[in-house]
Design a protein around this motif. Structure first.
Motif, mmCIF file in Angstrom:
data_model
loop_
_atom_site.group_PDB
_atom_site.id
_atom_site.type_symbol
_atom_site.label_atom_id
_atom_site.label_comp_id
_atom_site.label_asym_id
_atom_site.label_seq_id
_atom_site.Cartn_x
_atom_site.Cartn_y
_atom_site.Cartn_z
ATOM 1 N N ILE A 47 74.809 -8.632 61.807
ATOM 2 C CA ILE A 47 75.524 -8.760 60.136
ATOM 3 C C ILE A 47 75.519 -7.150 59.718
ATOM 4 O O ILE A 47 74.306 -6.415 60.247
ATOM 5 C CB ILE A 47 74.120 -9.830 59.839
ATOM 6 N N THR A 48 75.936 -7.263 59.173
ATOM 7 C CA THR A 48 76.903 -5.527 58.107
ATOM 8 C C THR A 48 75.607 -5.146 57.894
ATOM 9 O O THR A 48 75.158 -6.026 56.500
ATOM 10 C CB THR A 48 78.074 -5.683 57.416
ATOM 11 N N PHE A 49 75.311 -3.755 57.708
ATOM 12 C CA PHE A 49 73.816 -3.796 57.033
ATOM 13 C C PHE A 49 73.886 -3.801 55.514
ATOM 14 O O PHE A 49 75.029 -2.136 55.483
ATOM 15 C CB PHE A 49 73.013 -2.189 57.485
ATOM 16 N N ASN A 50 73.427 -3.816 55.204
ATOM 17 C CA ASN A 50 73.400 -3.440 53.376
ATOM 18 C C ASN A 50 72.610 -3.645 52.704
ATOM 19 O O ASN A 50 72.200 -4.558 52.722
ATOM 20 C CB ASN A 50 74.892 -4.348 52.172
ATOM 21 N N VAL A 51 72.089 -2.134 52.183
ATOM 22 C CA VAL A 51 70.473 -2.520 51.553
ATOM 23 C C VAL A 51 70.549 -3.458 50.412
ATOM 24 O O VAL A 51 68.939 -3.312 51.023
ATOM 25 C CB VAL A 51 70.549 -1.209 51.678
ATOM 26 N N GLU A 52 71.095 -3.155 50.013
ATOM 27 C CA GLU A 52 71.275 -4.335 48.721
ATOM 28 C C GLU A 52 70.434 -5.353 49.204
ATOM 29 O O GLU A 52 70.224 -6.194 48.586
ATOM 30 C CB GLU A 52 72.111 -3.868 47.330
ATOM 31 N N GLU A 53 71.599 -6.475 50.254
ATOM 32 C CA GLU A 53 71.207 -7.318 50.343
ATOM 33 C C GLU A 53 70.497 -7.764 50.982
ATOM 34 O O GLU A 53 70.112 -8.678 51.601
ATOM 35 C CB GLU A 53 73.168 -7.537 51.458
ATOM 36 N N ILE A 54 70.464 -7.063 52.043
ATOM 37 C CA ILE A 54 68.557 -6.471 52.640
ATOM 38 C C ILE A 54 67.489 -7.183 52.039
ATOM 39 O O ILE A 54 67.094 -7.686 51.929
ATOM 40 C CB ILE A 54 68.563 -5.528 53.775
ATOM 41 N N ARG A 55 67.384 -6.613 50.711
ATOM 42 C CA ARG A 55 66.169 -6.061 49.554
ATOM 43 C C ARG A 55 66.259 -7.847 49.338
ATOM 44 O O ARG A 55 65.007 -8.281 48.732
ATOM 45 C CB ARG A 55 66.487 -5.207 49.047
ATOM 46 N N LYS A 56 67.671 -8.131 49.157
ATOM 47 C CA LYS A 56 67.877 -9.815 48.795
ATOM 48 C C LYS A 56 66.766 -10.745 48.977
ATOM 49 O O LYS A 56 65.855 -11.719 48.982
ATOM 50 C CB LYS A 56 69.073 -10.282 48.120
ATOM 51 N N GLN A 57 66.020 -10.333 50.521
ATOM 52 C CA GLN A 57 65.993 -11.376 51.194
ATOM 53 C C GLN A 57 64.480 -11.121 51.764
ATOM 54 O O GLN A 57 63.528 -11.753 51.902
ATOM 55 C CB GLN A 57 65.869 -10.981 52.368
ATOM 56 N N PHE A 58 63.741 -9.871 51.019
ATOM 57 C CA PHE A 58 62.527 -9.940 51.051
ATOM 58 C C PHE A 58 61.715 -9.979 50.102
ATOM 59 O O PHE A 58 62.021 -8.998 48.418
ATOM 60 C CB PHE A 58 62.403 -7.955 51.330
ATOM 61 N N TYR B 92 64.932 -12.846 63.382
ATOM 62 C CA TYR B 92 66.501 -11.758 61.948
ATOM 63 C C TYR B 92 66.781 -10.307 62.774
ATOM 64 O O TYR B 92 67.972 -10.130 62.512
ATOM 65 C CB TYR B 92 65.046 -11.920 61.194
ATOM 66 N N LEU B 93 65.679 -9.964 62.825
ATOM 67 C CA LEU B 93 65.855 -7.724 63.515
ATOM 68 C C LEU B 93 67.213 -7.644 64.496
ATOM 69 O O LEU B 93 68.327 -6.803 63.753
ATOM 70 C CB LEU B 93 64.674 -7.358 63.527
ATOM 71 N N SER B 94 67.346 -8.578 65.438
ATOM 72 C CA SER B 94 68.008 -8.253 66.404
ATOM 73 C C SER B 94 69.618 -8.843 66.021
ATOM 74 O O SER B 94 70.267 -7.965 65.917
ATOM 75 C CB SER B 94 68.004 -8.578 67.847
ATOM 76 N N LEU C 242 70.798 -7.329 62.658
ATOM 77 C CA LEU C 242 71.217 -6.616 62.308
ATOM 78 C C LEU C 242 71.851 -5.231 62.902
ATOM 79 O O LEU C 242 71.372 -5.446 64.014
ATOM 80 C CB LEU C 242 70.367 -6.110 61.045
ATOM 81 N N ASP C 243 72.066 -4.611 62.601
ATOM 82 C CA ASP C 243 73.185 -2.845 62.700
ATOM 83 C C ASP C 243 72.038 -2.082 62.632
ATOM 84 O O ASP C 243 71.793 -1.653 62.018
ATOM 85 C CB ASP C 243 74.597 -3.021 62.147
ATOM 86 N N GLN C 244 71.773 -2.037 64.016
ATOM 87 C CA GLN C 244 70.169 -1.241 64.693
ATOM 88 C C GLN C 244 70.814 0.200 64.604
ATOM 89 O O GLN C 244 69.744 0.830 63.882
ATOM 90 C CB GLN C 244 69.659 -1.716 66.252
ATOM 91 N N GLU C 245 72.032 0.618 64.929
ATOM 92 C CA GLU C 245 72.099 1.940 65.307
ATOM 93 C C GLU C 245 72.646 2.009 63.429
ATOM 94 O O GLU C 245 72.608 3.533 62.766
ATOM 95 C CB GLU C 245 73.839 2.142 64.992
ATOM 96 N N ALA C 246 73.026 0.707 62.146
ATOM 97 C CA ALA C 246 72.775 1.524 61.224
ATOM 98 C C ALA C 246 71.860 2.135 59.724
ATOM 99 O O ALA C 246 71.447 2.713 59.607
ATOM 100 C CB ALA C 246 73.825 0.171 60.295
#
Length: 411
Positions: A7-18, A297-299, A301-305
């Protein structure tokens, strides 16, 4: 999900999941900078827990009925997810525990039974209390000697001193991968290689590394690796001990009870095979299952990003803090993760933490369960900001303004 389907890392999209990130504290939007203590949970983990207790609840490994088989399958699949996540060779090398502390105590108790008077255990001066006290208890019980790797002024380990501490009597080296107080990333692969050359086994405390970097226990060649689920976006009360198969087979079990036995008579009990030998009693079933969900879930995501984002947060925060009069960062190692501990001249960390809390900002203050480390630096404690991939520079800006406001009120 394959390794290619990231999944492309986008912090604002990530935040919606928490969900917890969107609440208010004292009428202010919550800024959660206490991830070193525990992480927030994504909705997918919350849904897994809710679904299990709503429609899938049953005991595992013992029932022939549908729900028991379903729960058993989910629990053992979670074990396989952990195995893949840390790159263990065998799934039965993954032992579910109550957390990092429980895993360390298991090793201290079981591996400790293989040690004899005069043997030596080495830890470091930056360890969490959970990687100090169990070894002290073991050394007292078995008449072993405990040695400590010194910490340099910049928060790195004195590796030359470590080499001098190693001897034929060294049987175990137990060190943290990343300091929960300083953010220092220790060169654990180098430490493991040196310890193995001396004939010692190595336990790595991964409570602060599992969520920030890829872990490959086979490449590290560690003998034990421990972590807690709640630090890596899973539930509290569960964790993992990885151990090499040959060593786990040699160790006696930690506790007696159901599921860890092969056969019980009043004359003699034979123990179960791995991993069940070390998992007595009904486990935290949904804890294990939800740990699998969190790691899956964590795996995805783009770990390098993620690593790049967290490094940017670390550097940005440190640079801006150093612009604030009277602030001193504790722990300036060359290799760090997203933890910044600091003190402010003339102001107690607790007072700063209290005022930040009133402004909606969650940080940790105190000794962070590393009292010997505080004594090493001659301070009572620090203010600690610890970031996760869902934190942002905008939050750091709010934090810095609140910090300056708090300092002004306390001077």
């Amino acid at each position: 999900m394959t390794t290619q389907e990231k999944i492309t890392f986008n912090v604002e999209e990530i935040r919606k999941q928490f969900p917890a990130l969107h609440r208010e504290v004292y009428g202010k939007p919550l800024i959660y900078f206490d991830n070193g203590a525990t992480s927030q949970k994504p909705q997918i983990v919350i849904d897994t827990i809710n679904r299990y207790y709503t429609s899938e609840n049953a005991n595992i490994h013992r029932g022939v009925h549908f729900l028991s088989q379903q729960a058993t399958d989910a629990y053992e699949e979670a074990r396989r997810i952990v195995q893949r996540f840390i790159h263990a060779q065998h799934e039965h090398e993954v032992i579910f525990t109550k957390g990092t502390t429980d895993g360390i105590n298991l090793v201290a108790s079981c591996f400790g039974e293989l040690l004899t008077a005069g043997d030596e255990v080495i830890i470091s001066g930056m360890e969490h209390h959970s990687n100090i006290v169990p070894w002290q208890m073991l050394c007292e019980r078995k008449k072993l000697k405990l040695k400590v790797i010194p910490v340099l002024d910049n928060g790195e380990l004195d590796l030359e001193a470590f080499e001098q501490l190693l001897s034929e009597a060294t049987k175990l080296v137990a060190v943290t991968h990343i300091s929960n107080t300083l953010g220092t990333i220790n060169p654990v692969k180098w430490i493991i290689d040196k310890a193995h050359t001396a004939g010692a086994k190595v336990l790595i405390d991964g409570a602060q590394s599992i969520q920030h970097m890829p872990i490959n226990v086979q490449e590290l060649d560690c003998d034990f690796y421990v972590f807690s689920s709640h630090k890596v976006f899973g539930p509290t009360g569960t964790g993992v001990l990885y151990g090499k198969e040959a060593i786990l087979n040699e160790m006696p079990p930690y506790q007696g009870g159901g599921d860890m036995i092969a056969k019980v008579t009043f004359e003699k009990t034979t123990y179960n095979e791995l991993p069940f030998k070390f998992e007595a009693g009904t486990p935290h079933i949904i804890g294990g299952i939800a740990t699998g969900t969190a790691l899956h879930y964590l795996s995805s995501l783009d770990q390098e990003a993620i690593h790049g984002h967290e490094t940017d947060l670390l550097n940005f925060t440190q640079e801006r803090l150093l612009e604030t009069e009277g602030v001193r960062i504790i722990g300036t190692a060359r290799e760090k993760t997203s933890v910044v501990s600091f003190i402010v001249d003339g102001i107690h960390p607790f007072d700063i933490g209290t005022l930040l809390d009133k402004q909606g900002i969650a940080v940790r203050t105190g000794h962070h369960c590393t009292q010997p480390l505080m004594d090493r630096f001659g301070i009572p404690g620090t203010v600690r900001t610890s970031f996760a991939f869902y934190n942002t520079k905008a939050e750091v800006e709010v934090f810095l303004k609140a910090l300056n406001r708090s300092i002004g009120m306390l001077r």
